[in-house]
Design an enzyme around this catalytic site. Structure first.
Site, PDB file in Angstrom:
ATOM      1  N   ASP A   1     -82.065 -31.925 -25.212  1.00 54.24           N
ATOM      2  CA  ASP A   1     -80.740 -32.129 -24.618  1.00 54.24           C
ATOM      3  C   ASP A   1     -80.770 -33.356 -23.708  1.00 54.24           C
ATOM      4  OD1 ASP A   1     -78.176 -29.943 -23.983  1.00 54.24           O
ATOM      5  OD2 ASP A   1     -78.407 -31.715 -22.723  1.00 54.24           O
TER       6      ASP A   1
ATOM      7  N   HIS B   1     -74.183 -25.123 -32.051  1.00 56.69           N
ATOM      8  CA  HIS B   1     -75.560 -25.439 -31.637  1.00 56.69           C
ATOM      9  C   HIS B   1     -76.088 -24.313 -30.762  1.00 56.69           C
ATOM     10  CE1 HIS B   1     -72.790 -27.154 -28.697  1.00 56.69           C
ATOM     11  NE2 HIS B   1     -73.696 -26.822 -27.798  1.00 56.69           N
TER      12      HIS B   1
END
Ligand code: 5GP
Ligand code: ZN
Length: 138
Positions: A32, A101
């Protein structure tokens, strides 16, 4: 199918570079860009779907085995103390990128990550009615 102007379609399919930790025909797992903790990763299917309400059953069936495989490798690589698996659907639920996701958030003592909610009282009869309402649609 990919969706025009979807950043995760582009990342998952390699059009936009990312810190990739895993890739196969169906998924890319990346770090991320704004991690909640060190090693925060995302599992992104290559095929576009907005959220869990639209995901194909065969894609969904592959997500958790992959999450488990990644979690074990991440635990060893990062030496984390625990891990949260988080998956947001809809703005109200905190979804900001509308391509399905799954977050893998490694947890460390004193990391300050906060994923808590207030707990409520319930009545047994109400719970039975709710359970039935859901059950009848399955
Ligand atoms: P959501 O809030 O939709 O569950 O999670 C979206 C996540 O995607 C956020 O944690 C955000 O930091 C991450 N993210 C958004 N854009 C990018 C990007 O371009 N690259 C990467 N690696 N992560 C991104
Ligand atoms: Zn997409």
């Amino acid at each position: 199918m990919v969706k025009d102007d979807c950043i995760f379609c582009k990342i998952a399919n390699g059009e936009i570079p990312s810190a990739t930790v895993y890739e196969d025909n169906d998924f890319r797992a990346i770090l991320d860009i704004s991690p909640a903790s060190k090693g925060h990763a995302l599992i992104i299917p290559k095929e576009h779907c907005d959220n869990i309400f639209e995901i194909k059953a065969d894609t969904a069936a592959k997500v958790f085995p992959l999450a488990a495989k990644l979690a074990k490798a991440m635990k060893e690589a990062l030496n984390c103390d625990g891990m949260n698996i988080v998956q947001n659907n809809g703005t109200i639920a905190g979804q900001t990128v509308f391509h399905f996701h799954t977050h893998l958030i490694p947890r460390y003592e004193g990391d300050g990550v906060n994923l808590t909610w207030k707990q409520h009282d319930t009545q047994a009869e109400d719970q039975q009615l709710l359970a039935e309402a859901i059950r009848t649609l399955l």
